[in-house]
Design an enzyme around this catalytic site. Structure first.
Site: not given
Length: 477
Positions: A130, A184, A187-188, A191
């Site tokens: 990232s 990940k 995480h996105n 986000e």
């Protein structure tokens, strides 16, 4: 070609090229590079002679240039392109060698690839990276999966290029097989939620408080010096301050209000549904982007002439109220994201250190923020939190911001300003804190039309009411 490179990169588009340059800039690394189109390899080597790259015209040359255990990072388009490169490397690699997929792969694909490759003795490591192009070049947040054995070789290499936060490299061995790509993905998803909440805060300050973009930029800059400090808050101030050179208007006013998506937010929601974890913050962010792209529907509804009501007078504390509501909603988004990580770890057998994940997100990645230090501390104090919201700091943050949060939601609703993120986060909190939920009625309805049974508050067991008969209750099982 002599085998002198300790690491190789396959795929030299912007992300791959920047990652290769980052690797080459770190002491101890010698980097081999290969791209299906050799002209791109030549361009990279010519433009960056300082990197000392070892270029390869063919995949065989590339493999021959790698010292054992051979380690190659694949940075090509997810899907068939990744599988094609994997197959090429599998034909040439030996047991103990390491193939790293650094793309935005679906973690289910990573699990399947690892299962397919494991019998060969070659290690396959799905790795979330990232930070975008800048992070790849200067230091990303890195989330590798794969085996513990592969991490012994790979870990020091990744640590050499990762971002550093408070003296710690932003990389950790997340877990086996697809764990890295799963984290990940979460995480996105977070986000997405974070960006939506920031967008709603801007909209409130613009259309309820009546502030101009340059003034709102100053507000965000001020927020960036306090608890809301983050990369996203920082760049929001920069975007709002920017003036379009062609028109002289604020840049924000010349951009079409339709937000794109690369799909990882959708993956987060889909997988959370499969896990039975509510991630309403991410879901509303995904839906908000979808609504923004429905131009025909938006035009049709606006043509009805059902104008927004006149905005009520914003209370004098409105800017501070929005800051508190933003922070509280952000807490909810992260709580939901970590709930999904916990559920995913349980389902797929991963031993994920939640505090370590929070720490590696402190630098290099898009959601890097001061907030993550407190989050890491919360899990260090109690790794078995039922929800992040029960950690003392976050419980107090919700308590301190709750009244402001409610004022903002009411004011926005009266003004006709859409705040799906803020309102969904508040509803989630209210659902968790309610003494009783209407789910009791839903379960009664389900039992009425489908005999789906229910449980009682006063007696253990499972029951069904004979709705079409004498409505007596029978115990099931």
């Amino acid at each position: 070609m002599s085998a002198v490179a300790n690491i190789g990169v396959v795929g030299l588009a912007v992300m791959g090229s920047n990652l290769a340059r980052n690797l080459a800039s770190r002491e101890g690394n010698k980097v081999a590079v290969y791209n299906r189109t050799y002209a791109r390899t030549e361009d990279l080597v010519r433009e960056h002679p300082e990197a000392g790259f070892i270029p390869a015209r063919t995949i065989d040359e590339f493999v021959a240039s790698l010292a054992k255990p051979r380690t190659a990072i694949i940075m090509v388009q997810a899907g068939k392109g990744t599988d094609a490169v994997i197959d090429q490397l599998l034909e040439r690699f030996e047991p103990g060698d390491i193939i790293v997929d650094g793309g935005n792969a679906n973690f289910h694909d990573t699990i399947a690839r690892e299962a397919r490759i494991a019998p060969t003795g070659i290690h396959f490591v799905g790795t979330g990276i990232s930070g975008g192009e800048e992070g790849a070049l200067n230091g990303p947040s890195i989330m590798p999966g794969g085996s513990a054995e592969s991490y012994e070789t790979l870990g020091p290499i990744l640590a050499s290029i990762a971002a550093v936060a408070e003296g710690e490299a932003c990389v950790t061995h997340v877990g086996t097989d697809g764990a890295g790509h799963f984290v990940k993905m979460i995480h996105n998803g977070i986000e997405y939620a974070d960006m939506e909440l920031i967008g709603e805060a801007y909209d409130l300050l613009r259309h309820v408080r009546g502030l101009e973009p340059s003034v709102i930029a100053d507000v965000f800059a001020e927020w960036n010096s306090g608890p809301l400090q983050s990369y996203l808050i920082e760049i929001t101030a920069e975007v709002l301050r920017h003036i379009d050179a062609k028109t002289g208007k604020p840049f924000i006013d010349i951009v079409v209000d339709e937000a794109g998506s690369k799909g990882t937010g959708v993956w987060t929601v889909q997988n959370a549904l499969d896990l039975g974890v509510p991630v309403g913050g991410v879901a509303e962010a995904v839906f908000a982007r979808a609504v923004s792209g429905k131009r025909a529907q938006r035009d049709a509804v606006r043509s009805l002439g059902l104008a927004r009501p006149a905005a009520p007078a914003a209370p004098g504390t409105f800017v501070d109220d929005v800051a508190k509501a933003l922070y509280a909603s952000k807490v909810i988004a992260y709580a939901q994201g970590f709930d999904a990580i916990i559920a995913g770890a349980e389902k797929y057998g991963w031993n994920i250190d939640k505090g370590a994940v929070a720490k590696i997100w402190r630098g290099g990645c898009i959601i890097r923020a001061q907030f993550l230090n407190v989050l890491a501390d919360a899990y260090a104090a109690n790794p078995n939190l039922a929800t992040l919201l029960e950690a003392p700091y976050f419980a107090q943050a919700i308590a301190d911001g709750q009244e402001a949060w409610r004022r903002v939601v009411v004011t926005a609703t009266q003004a006709g300003v859409p705040i799906p993120g803020f309102s969904a986060a508040l509803s989630y909190f209210d659902s968790l804190s309610a003494e009783r939920l209407p789910a009791a009625l839903v379960q009664g309805q389900r039992d009425f039309f489908g005999a789906h049974t229910y449980r009682r508050v006063d007696t253990p067991g499972t029951f069904h009411t004979l709705w079409s008969g004498d409505r007596s209750e029978v115990e099931i099982g």
